[in-house]
Design a protein around this motif. Structure first.
Motif, short mmCIF file in Angstrom:
data_model
loop_
_atom_site.label_atom_id
_atom_site.label_comp_id
_atom_site.label_asym_id
_atom_site.label_seq_id
_atom_site.Cartn_x
_atom_site.Cartn_y
_atom_site.Cartn_z
N ALA A 165 23.39 -24.62 -37.76
CA ALA A 165 22.61 -25.72 -37.18
C ALA A 165 21.72 -26.36 -38.23
O ALA A 165 21.65 -27.60 -38.33
CB ALA A 165 21.77 -25.19 -36.01
N ARG A 168 23.86 -28.23 -40.80
CA ARG A 168 24.37 -29.47 -40.24
C ARG A 168 23.28 -30.55 -40.20
O ARG A 168 23.51 -31.71 -40.55
CB ARG A 168 24.89 -29.21 -38.82
N THR A 169 22.06 -30.17 -39.80
CA THR A 169 20.97 -31.13 -39.71
C THR A 169 20.60 -31.71 -41.08
O THR A 169 20.48 -32.94 -41.24
CB THR A 169 19.73 -30.45 -39.08
N THR A 178 24.29 -39.01 -40.41
CA THR A 178 23.53 -38.82 -39.18
C THR A 178 24.26 -39.35 -37.96
O THR A 178 24.19 -38.78 -36.86
CB THR A 178 22.16 -39.52 -39.29
N TRP A 182 30.41 -34.54 -35.46
CA TRP A 182 30.74 -33.30 -36.18
C TRP A 182 31.70 -32.46 -35.35
O TRP A 182 31.53 -32.30 -34.15
CB TRP A 182 29.47 -32.50 -36.47
N TYR A 201 24.61 -25.34 -29.46
CA TYR A 201 24.01 -26.50 -30.12
C TYR A 201 24.83 -27.75 -29.81
O TYR A 201 25.32 -28.44 -30.71
CB TYR A 201 23.95 -26.28 -31.63
N HIS A 203 24.05 -30.66 -29.02
CA HIS A 203 23.51 -31.90 -29.58
C HIS A 203 23.89 -32.08 -31.05
O HIS A 203 23.75 -33.17 -31.59
CB HIS A 203 21.99 -31.91 -29.43
N LEU A 204 24.37 -31.02 -31.68
CA LEU A 204 24.73 -31.08 -33.10
C LEU A 204 26.24 -31.09 -33.33
O LEU A 204 26.71 -31.55 -34.37
CB LEU A 204 24.12 -29.88 -33.85
#
Length: 507
Positions: A165, A168-169, A178, A182, A201, A203-204
């Motif tokens: 996470a 990835r961010t 952004t 993914w 996760y 949202h990611l």
């Protein structure tokens, strides 16, 4: 893979030892893929041939990059950091395209995956930016000074997901990705991580391909050997019966110390056989059974592209040896299989000593013989997953390595009791949902020959959580580069996965 599979136990060679791990716990390692040789990825949780259109470099020459990661994501008061290894392939990227993230597993991340594999075929067609992140505590990603049990407390699937996470961010921000969607990829244990990454996760991660992913944790996994029996029988119905007869004969011989010199010679052991405890005999019996277990798990796959040895040894080859009456009784044929594996891996002798295994597995140095992944992965099985392939079922051909033999190793290596192991496995299923995953845009490919499919998703959970069950294929087969001899059902499975990715990336 497995994901899978290895390190822990010097089976026929270091390479076979890796296989043992992949097998032992999903194994794979897939993206460790026997880089020493442990399961792509089982696990014992590999190698392949090539398909590749736009190679970024010669095999294994992908540039190593490093990412600053927190040691403990769940303790804000702990400021410690470490460097995690990752790889990049931008060859196929088109602005606005997705980002593909290959998840590393229980062994070194193999740069070969940055040049070949089904996922890169998808990447080329979809214009994806490709990344691969090595799992903490494996390969060159060393978060702590050594592998002491206190330090291994920072090794878990939850910490690994938090690594993913954060990676990835930061990567999205620093590389201008952004707004990209993914997609996570993984095989065997990393396949489980791919599914859980999307689950925990969402949202990611927009979507995940969770190949040969064992999502159900269980202390006792006798079904593994049941699948081995069925897979051997699919080649020749007499094959598992001959294996059982040979295994039973060996068990009887082990009861008489007068036979030890002959057994030492028959199986070309590195030192004279000594059976002082039940664990000594169990270790030998498991080691020899591992020849069949490993071949079944990776039967006929395309691991050769990564340089893995032994891909020519298939179920058909083993069963032909077991059916060869000119070699003598089934016991003699069983020994011939062991010698064949040693010859294949250029191993002079078979180290089947439990005392050596115990010494190796309790060595906490990064230079220790089990630091390639064995000590780490078995720790994860003792504190999260179980996955112990015992002989507790009557519907399989082997004898002599029951569940207590496996469980006691947790206490020997890490001071983890049987009760603690059972509670940890229950917590894993409670946390991730086991077979009852509730998410979306995760596809679960599995092969019918692969014993790990029993712990995976082989039927659609819903339209947005589809399964791709591939008859006649083994562990993580859909991940390897395509080749002309691939069965049509494997080709169709890869096409199905690509169609799902196309569909999901439009959502």
């Amino acid at each position: 893979m497995v994901p899978c599979s290895c390190f822990c136990h010097s089976v026929v060679s270091m390479a076979l030892g890796m296989n043992y791990l992949a097998r032992r716990g999903a194994v794979f390692v897939l993206f460790s893929l026997f880089s020493y040789l442990f399961c792509v990825g089982e696990g014992r949780f590999n190698a392949f041939r090539t398909f590749r259109s736009k190679p970024v470099s010669s095999a294994g020459a992908a540039e190593e990059l490093w990412f600053i990661q927190k040691l403990d994501h769940f303790n804000g008061a702990d400021p410690r950091e470490w460097k995690q290894r990752y790889f990049v392939n931008e060859a196929f990227y088109k602005p606005g395209g997705p980002v593909f993230l290959m998840i590393g597993g229980e062994g070194p991340a193999s740069p070969a995956w940055m040049e070949s594999g089904a996922w890169l075929n998808y990447a080329e067609k979809l214009g994806a930016f490709c990344l691969m992140l090595e799992h903490r505590f494996y390969g060159k990603s060393h978060p702590t000074p050594d592998l002491s049990t206190d330090n291994l407390h920072f090794l878990s699937s939850r910490q690994a997901l938090a690594d993913l996470a954060h990676f990835r961010t930061v990567m999205a921000e620093t590389r201008g990705l952004t707004n990209s969607k993914w997609v996570a990829f993984g095989g065997s244990y990393p396949g489980s991580l791919a599914a859980w990454f999307r689950l925990k996760y969402p949202h990611l991660v927009h979507a995940s391909v969770a190949s040969s992913a064992p999502v159900y944790a269980t202390v006792n996994f006798p079904e593994y050997l049941e699948v081995v029996q069925r897979s051997l029988a699919s080649e020749n119905v007499e094959c598992p019966l001959l294996v059982k007869k040979a295994s039973d004969t060996l068990v009887e011989l082990l009861k008489d110390p007068k036979t030890y010199d002959n057994i030492t010679k028959d199986f070309n052991l590195c030192s004279r056989l000594q059976i002082q405890t039940e664990r000594d005999s169990a270790y030998l019996l498991e080691t020899l059974a591992g020849n069949f277990m490993d071949v079944v798990q990776y039967n006929g796959d395309n691991r050769g592209f990564e340089g893995v040895l032994g891909t020519n040894i298939t179920i058909k080859v083993l069963c032909s040896v077991m059916a060869d009456a000119s070699l003598g009784e089934p016991y003699a044929r069983y020994a011939a299989v062991a010698r064949l594996m040693m010859t294949t891996f250029s191993t002079k002798c078979l180290d089947a000593s439990f005392s050596t295994y115990l010494k190796d597995m309790t060595n906490t140095s990064w230079e220790g013989p089990a630091a390639g992944g064995g000590r780490q992965w078995v720790y994860q099985t003792c504190t999260e997953f179980g996955f112990y392939q015992s002989t507790d079922s009557p519907n399989q051909p082997f004898t002599g390595f029951p569940l207590p033999y496996h469980v006691k190793q947790c206490a020997d290596f890490y001071n983890v009791s049987a009760k603690q192991l059972a509670e940890a496995v229950a917590q894993t299923n409670e946390y991730y949902g086991a077979y009852n995953i509730r998410s979306s845009r995760i596809v679960f490919p599995n092969g019918s020959i692969d014993p790990w499919h029993v712990l995976g998703i082989t039927r659609n959970i819903s339209t947005v959580l589809p399964a791709v069950f591939i008859k006649g294929t083994a562990h993580c087969a859909n991940m390897y580069p395509a080749r002309s001899e691939d069965p049509p059902q494997l080709t169709l499975a890869r096409q199905r996965i690509f169609m799902l990715l196309q569909q999901w990336l439009k959502q």
